[in-house]
Design an enzyme around this catalytic site. Structure first.
Site, PDB file in Angstrom:
ATOM      1  N   LYS A 133       0.727  11.366   6.354  1.00 11.46           N
ATOM      2  CA  LYS A 133       0.996  10.061   6.870  1.00 11.46           C
ATOM      3  C   LYS A 133       1.665   9.201   6.133  1.00 11.46           C
ATOM      4  O   LYS A 133       2.548   8.159   6.656  1.00 11.46           O
ATOM      5  CB  LYS A 133      -0.496   9.616   7.716  1.00 11.46           C
ATOM      6  CG  LYS A 133      -0.385   8.237   7.913  1.00 11.46           C
ATOM      7  CD  LYS A 133      -1.864   7.917   8.976  1.00 11.46           C
ATOM      8  CE  LYS A 133      -2.828   7.551   7.858  1.00 11.46           C
ATOM      9  NZ  LYS A 133      -2.940   6.261   7.140  1.00 11.46           N
ATOM     10  N   LYS A 179       0.707  -1.147   0.041  1.00 15.80           N
ATOM     11  CA  LYS A 179       0.013  -0.169  -0.203  1.00 15.80           C
ATOM     12  C   LYS A 179       0.965   1.346   0.126  1.00 15.80           C
ATOM     13  O   LYS A 179       0.427   2.229  -0.778  1.00 15.80           O
ATOM     14  CB  LYS A 179      -0.831   0.059   1.278  1.00 15.80           C
ATOM     15  CG  LYS A 179      -1.558   1.210   1.603  1.00 15.80           C
ATOM     16  CD  LYS A 179      -2.691   1.544   0.499  1.00 15.80           C
ATOM     17  CE  LYS A 179      -3.371   2.818   0.952  1.00 15.80           C
ATOM     18  NZ  LYS A 179      -4.154   3.712  -0.063  1.00 15.80           N
TER      19      LYS A 179
END
Ligand code: NAD
Length: 297
Positions: free
Chosen positions: A238, A169
């Site tokens: 993030k 991811k």
């Protein structure tokens, strides 16, 4: 199947709604009561804590905005780990490989299997059930839940190693983050030279400059200057930071990723964590002294 779902935000809400529409019985929790109420109105049962969810169902899904939220929901005193019925915890959040491995180890102590399942494809993908769903964890548990995951998107088994799906991811989101700032720079350069940005984007999309920013984000949210694609700058940053940490932990120094990371630090400093990530173009515009869009401001 009875399914628990914790975290009913931009991604969690449409995923949970799809599971209800597919005939699953959902037990839901979010610390925002209005989100729980909206799903209860669609037929879900409301729970009062992650533990309450995990007392009622064997399979608990979560879609949460930070590493700390996933850790707390999974392992705090009123967390999933304290539930009496739960057997599997499926984390759809992006938390990085190290945090995923930490949660996996903690849950294993409570005899709960973690399936690490970050997703890609945005709010539109969550609504349509077209997300890329990347899963790591024990193969047998993956096989048990594959029909449920099929409801939210195209499912990929990445491997059994805890956190493997997170690495996948982060690699994906590094490319997504790069596409936005690189396309922003390309368009700002063109506008500074007098080109029409809408024509530029059409040319990219007909040529080899095509990417997810030129294809989706510019037409929908940048050129109309609505900056409302549905992913917060704070979440993008993030993910970029997690990618850089992952690279460094592997002993790598990724030059493009470092440069992209610096650009996103500027975006979050100047636009704020709550801004939509398509607003990344604005600091680049300001430095160039141009405004990109159909209607110049
Ligand atoms: P969001 O902020 O819209 O939703 C998060 C939800 O979690 C909120 O409803 C919040 O109230 C709830 N929450 C936070 N802490 C909680 C806690 N301790 N207990 C219970 N509920 C809690 O975030 P989002 O955009 O839906 O993203 C969720 C995850 O999915 C993130 O990890 C993000 O990186 C990832 N993701 C998002 C997108 C996107 O396009 N938005 C795409 C792919 C992946």
């Amino acid at each position: 199947m009875e399914i628990g779902f914790i975290g009913l935000g931009k991604m969690g809400f449409p995923m949970a709604r799809r599971l209800i529409d597919a005939g699953h019985r959902l037990v839901v929790f979010d610390r925002r009561k209005e989100a729980v109420d909206r799903l209860a109105a669609l037929g879900a049962q409301a729970a009062t804590s992650p533990k309450d969810v995990a007392d009622r169902v064997e399979n608990v899904f979560a879609s949460l905005p930070s590493l700390q939220a996933s850790l707390a929901v999974a392992t705090a005193a009123d967390g999933v780990i304290a539930g009496s019925r739960v057997r599997r915890f499926v984390d759809l959040s992006t938390i990085g490989a190290q945090m995923a491995a930490r949660i996996q180890a903690a849950l294993a102590g409570g005899n709960i299997v973690q399936l690490d399942s970050p997703v890609s494809g945005g709010v539109a993908g969550a609504e349509k059930g077209t997300l890329a769903v990347m899963v790591s964890g024990p193969r047998a548990d993956f096989d048990t839940l594959k029909p449920v995951l099929d409801v939210i998107g195209k499912v990929f088994f990445i491997g059994e190693k805890p956190g493997a799906a997170q690495t996948m991811k982060l690699a994906n989101n590094f490319l997504s983050a790069t596409a936005i700032v690189a396309t922003s720079e390309a368009v700002v350069m063109g506008v500074k030279a007098g080109l029409d940005p809408a024509v530029m984007v059409d040319v990219f999309n007909a040529g080899s400059g095509l990417n997810t920013a030129s294809r989706d984000k510019f037409p929908k949210s940048v050129l109309p200057r609505t900056f409302d694609f549905g992913f917060a700058t704070g979440l993008m940053v993030k993910d970029v930071r997690l990618c850089l940490e992952e690279a460094r932990s592997l002993g790598l120094s990724l030059e493009v990723a470092e440069a992209v990371g610096q650009l996103w630090e500027t975006v979050i400093a100047e636009m704020g964590a709550e801004s939509d990530f398509t607003a990344a173009i604005q600091p680049i515009e300001q430095r160039a002294g141009v405004v990109v869009g159909k209607t110049p401001v």
